[in-house]
Design a protein around this motif. Structure first.
Motif, mmCIF file in Angstrom:
data_model
loop_
_atom_site.group_PDB
_atom_site.id
_atom_site.type_symbol
_atom_site.label_atom_id
_atom_site.label_comp_id
_atom_site.label_asym_id
_atom_site.label_seq_id
_atom_site.Cartn_x
_atom_site.Cartn_y
_atom_site.Cartn_z
ATOM 1 N N TYR A 133 -10.738 -12.251 22.519
ATOM 2 C CA TYR A 133 -11.639 -11.996 21.393
ATOM 3 C C TYR A 133 -11.691 -13.186 20.430
ATOM 4 O O TYR A 133 -12.731 -13.432 19.810
ATOM 5 C CB TYR A 133 -11.221 -10.718 20.661
ATOM 6 C CG TYR A 133 -11.624 -9.478 21.406
ATOM 7 C CD1 TYR A 133 -12.915 -8.980 21.319
ATOM 8 C CD2 TYR A 133 -10.722 -8.809 22.224
ATOM 9 C CE1 TYR A 133 -13.300 -7.855 22.029
ATOM 10 C CE2 TYR A 133 -11.090 -7.684 22.933
ATOM 11 C CZ TYR A 133 -12.386 -7.210 22.837
ATOM 12 O OH TYR A 133 -12.770 -6.091 23.534
ATOM 13 N N GLN A 136 -14.012 -15.569 21.995
ATOM 14 C CA GLN A 136 -15.374 -15.046 21.878
ATOM 15 C C GLN A 136 -15.993 -15.451 20.540
ATOM 16 O O GLN A 136 -17.146 -15.893 20.485
ATOM 17 C CB GLN A 136 -15.349 -13.517 21.999
ATOM 18 C CG GLN A 136 -16.718 -12.876 22.075
ATOM 19 C CD GLN A 136 -16.629 -11.365 22.125
ATOM 20 O OE1 GLN A 136 -16.899 -10.684 21.138
ATOM 21 N NE2 GLN A 136 -16.237 -10.832 23.265
ATOM 22 N N CYS A 220 -13.431 -4.873 17.143
ATOM 23 C CA CYS A 220 -13.544 -4.618 18.579
ATOM 24 C C CYS A 220 -12.215 -4.868 19.289
ATOM 25 O O CYS A 220 -11.831 -4.113 20.203
ATOM 26 C CB CYS A 220 -14.632 -5.499 19.187
ATOM 27 S SG CYS A 220 -16.302 -5.092 18.648
ATOM 28 N N TRP A 346 -25.869 -8.283 18.372
ATOM 29 C CA TRP A 346 -24.986 -8.213 19.538
ATOM 30 C C TRP A 346 -23.613 -7.671 19.167
ATOM 31 O O TRP A 346 -23.066 -6.797 19.853
ATOM 32 C CB TRP A 346 -24.858 -9.602 20.167
ATOM 33 C CG TRP A 346 -24.153 -9.585 21.498
ATOM 34 C CD1 TRP A 346 -24.697 -9.317 22.710
ATOM 35 C CD2 TRP A 346 -22.765 -9.850 21.724
ATOM 36 N NE1 TRP A 346 -23.736 -9.403 23.697
ATOM 37 C CE2 TRP A 346 -22.544 -9.715 23.124
ATOM 38 C CE3 TRP A 346 -21.692 -10.176 20.895
ATOM 39 C CZ2 TRP A 346 -21.300 -9.907 23.700
ATOM 40 C CZ3 TRP A 346 -20.437 -10.362 21.466
ATOM 41 C CH2 TRP A 346 -20.257 -10.235 22.855
ATOM 42 N N HIS A 347 -23.051 -8.166 18.071
ATOM 43 C CA HIS A 347 -21.734 -7.687 17.643
ATOM 44 C C HIS A 347 -21.787 -6.232 17.179
ATOM 45 O O HIS A 347 -20.829 -5.479 17.381
ATOM 46 C CB HIS A 347 -21.184 -8.579 16.527
ATOM 47 C CG HIS A 347 -20.655 -9.888 17.021
ATOM 48 N ND1 HIS A 347 -21.386 -11.058 16.946
ATOM 49 C CD2 HIS A 347 -19.497 -10.223 17.622
ATOM 50 C CE1 HIS A 347 -20.686 -12.044 17.473
ATOM 51 N NE2 HIS A 347 -19.538 -11.562 17.889
ATOM 52 N N ASN A 349 -23.745 -3.965 18.432
ATOM 53 C CA ASN A 349 -23.791 -3.189 19.669
ATOM 54 C C ASN A 349 -22.427 -3.144 20.349
ATOM 55 O O ASN A 349 -22.024 -2.107 20.892
ATOM 56 C CB ASN A 349 -24.827 -3.787 20.614
ATOM 57 C CG ASN A 349 -25.063 -2.940 21.836
ATOM 58 O OD1 ASN A 349 -25.560 -1.825 21.734
ATOM 59 N ND2 ASN A 349 -24.690 -3.449 23.000
ATOM 60 N N GLU A 350 -21.699 -4.258 20.328
ATOM 61 C CA GLU A 350 -20.354 -4.294 20.905
ATOM 62 C C GLU A 350 -19.417 -3.313 20.193
ATOM 63 O O GLU A 350 -18.603 -2.640 20.833
ATOM 64 C CB GLU A 350 -19.778 -5.716 20.814
ATOM 65 C CG GLU A 350 -20.334 -6.671 21.837
ATOM 66 C CD GLU A 350 -19.956 -6.291 23.252
ATOM 67 O OE1 GLU A 350 -18.756 -6.303 23.578
ATOM 68 O OE2 GLU A 350 -20.865 -5.946 24.026
ATOM 69 N N HIS A 354 -17.441 -0.303 22.072
ATOM 70 C CA HIS A 354 -15.973 -0.248 22.027
ATOM 71 C C HIS A 354 -15.478 1.072 21.446
ATOM 72 O O HIS A 354 -14.468 1.614 21.897
ATOM 73 C CB HIS A 354 -15.422 -1.416 21.211
ATOM 74 C CG HIS A 354 -15.333 -2.699 21.973
ATOM 75 N ND1 HIS A 354 -16.440 -3.425 22.345
ATOM 76 C CD2 HIS A 354 -14.261 -3.395 22.436
ATOM 77 C CE1 HIS A 354 -16.065 -4.510 23.006
ATOM 78 N NE2 HIS A 354 -14.743 -4.508 23.077
ATOM 79 N N ASN A 399 -26.841 -1.824 16.564
ATOM 80 C CA ASN A 399 -26.972 -1.704 18.014
ATOM 81 C C ASN A 399 -28.409 -1.356 18.415
ATOM 82 O O ASN A 399 -28.877 -1.709 19.482
ATOM 83 C CB ASN A 399 -26.005 -0.656 18.561
ATOM 84 C CG ASN A 399 -26.325 0.744 18.061
ATOM 85 O OD1 ASN A 399 -26.391 0.968 16.868
ATOM 86 N ND2 ASN A 399 -26.518 1.676 18.978
#
Length: 406
Positions: A133, A136, A220, A346-347, A349-350, A354, A399
């Motif tokens: 992470y 990332q 996450c 994107w984050h 949605n992640e 999670h 998201n």
């Protein structure tokens, strides 16, 4: 089973191990050098003075220049759109800077939570997850900064094009100045000032964006660790040792010792699950704080970015020569704005995905072979995670935005 999961994770994440929250510390360091993060500063008055001078040099001059430029060229659509694009970009950045300064204490509290014991208790156990992470977050920063750096390079070359083509001198950014910018060395000094302003503002703006998304990445990461902890409660070394003890007691036909050993095992399981419940509560509260602190500024950023992308597309359409630094700079600038929207969506949605995995991890341990206290505690986690973690800004889910733009 637990060892298989860890071995699989090691194979999937062959990354160099780095310190926990390294991506977050990188963003904070950049913000500190610009003058927005007075953490552990010895002389705060001097640092505040430095921050004021920095903001005037980096933001104040260029915003005033663009406002006057738009007023002077009022009615000339092409020139107004160019000035408005730069003005909106810098005004949004200035708003984020002021917001970071005003919310310093609350953001500092978030940083303290990331450094707390409960967020770092399993660092050695799950160092491969943490490294994944961290990398990332660093990857998104490098990709974002890569687009921006190439765009800045092309914008910086615009004056060179005007020199080689023997046209009138043209600065990287259009603006009004109370002096003749075409004379030497005034032109070169103004050119240097604009390049420095663009570069430093870009680096700091990206640092603020990656700071916000960095908190999401940490969330996450903690959700992944929590998921592994819940699913692996029955596969710890202590439980294996206890099961061996039970087998010995059964071999001796000692029912009293068997009951005591079982009670000991159940207590260990229950204590492990209590830690998971506590961990989950802190993660949920951490996410809520992220939304409360950054929700307004992110909504403002997303809204303005949509307008800027449209303005940038209009400016690109007005360029007649497609093999010029101005064309490539404008095109990559538009890509930067789109990427800025993308990383938030994107984050977000992640985070949603999670949080949905937590409930599924509860089914992976032997809950049916445990006592009522353990199952009740597990049920609390499962009920809570039925409602996924979704960060909402301006009544719009991150998201959901990701699904639109993907």
């Amino acid at each position: 089973m637990f060892r298989k999961m860890i071995n699989y994770l090691k194979k999937e994440t062959k990354l160099k191990k780095i310190n926990p929250n390294k991506h977050l510390q990188n963003s904070l360091s950049i913000i500190y050098y610009v003058g927005l993060w007075p953490d552990r500063v010895k002389y705060k008055y001097l640092y505040n003075l430095y921050a004021i001078c920095s903001l005037i040099f980096l933001v104040g001059i260029i915003i005033v220049s663009e406002i006057i430029y738009i007023i002077i060229n009022w009615g000339k659509i092409e020139l107004m759109m160019i000035g408005l694009t730069i003005l909106m970009t810098n005004s949004t950045y200035a708003a984020k800077v002021i917001y970071i300064i005003c919310q310093y204490k609350r953001i500092k509290n978030l940083v303290d939570i990331t450094n707390s014991e409960i967020f770092n208790r399993d660092n050695d156990k799950y160092k491969h997850i943490i490294s994944y992470y961290n990398w990332q977050g660093i990857f998104h920063y490098i990709a974002y900064q890569g687009f921006a750096s190439i765009s800045i390079f092309f914008y910086s070359c615009i004056p060179l094009q005007s020199v080689f083509s023997e046209k009138s001198k043209q600065l990287p950014l259009a603006g009004w100045y109370p002096y003749n910018v075409t004379s030497t060395p005034i032109f070169e000094i103004t050119w240097l000032h604009q390049v420095l302003v663009i570069l430093i503002n870009c680096i700091n703006n990206i640092a603020i964006d990656t700071l916000i998304t960095g908190f999401i990445i940490i969330t996450c990461c903690q959700l992944t660790i929590l998921s592994y902890n819940i699913s692996s409660i029955h596969y710890t070394v202590e439980s294996i040792e206890s099961s061996i003890l039970i087998k010995k007691c059964i071999a001796r036909n000692n029912n009293v010792n068997i009951e005591k050993s079982l009670s000991k095992i159940y207590n260990k399981f229950y204590e492990s699950l209590k830690y998971c419940v506590e961990h989950s509560i802190i993660i949920f509260d951490f996410t809520k704080q992220i939304q409360d602190i950054f929700g307004i500024i992110i909504f403002f950023q997303l809204f303005v970015n949509c307008i800027i992308v449209c303005l940038a597309a209009f400016n690109v359409s007005q360029i007649k020569n497609y093999i010029t630094p101005e064309f490539f700079g404008s095109l990559l600038y538009m890509c930067c704005m789109i990427y800025q929207i993308f990383i938030y969506c994107w984050h977000g949605n992640e985070l949603y995905l999670h949080s949905m995995k937590i409930c599924l991890s509860a089914y992976k341990n032997n809950w049916w072979n445990n006592n009522k206290n353990f199952n009740y505690a597990l049920l609390i986690i499962m009920i809570r995670t039925q409602i996924p973690l979704i960060i909402i800004v301006g009544k719009v889910e991150w998201n959901y935005l990701y699904k639109i733009f993907s």
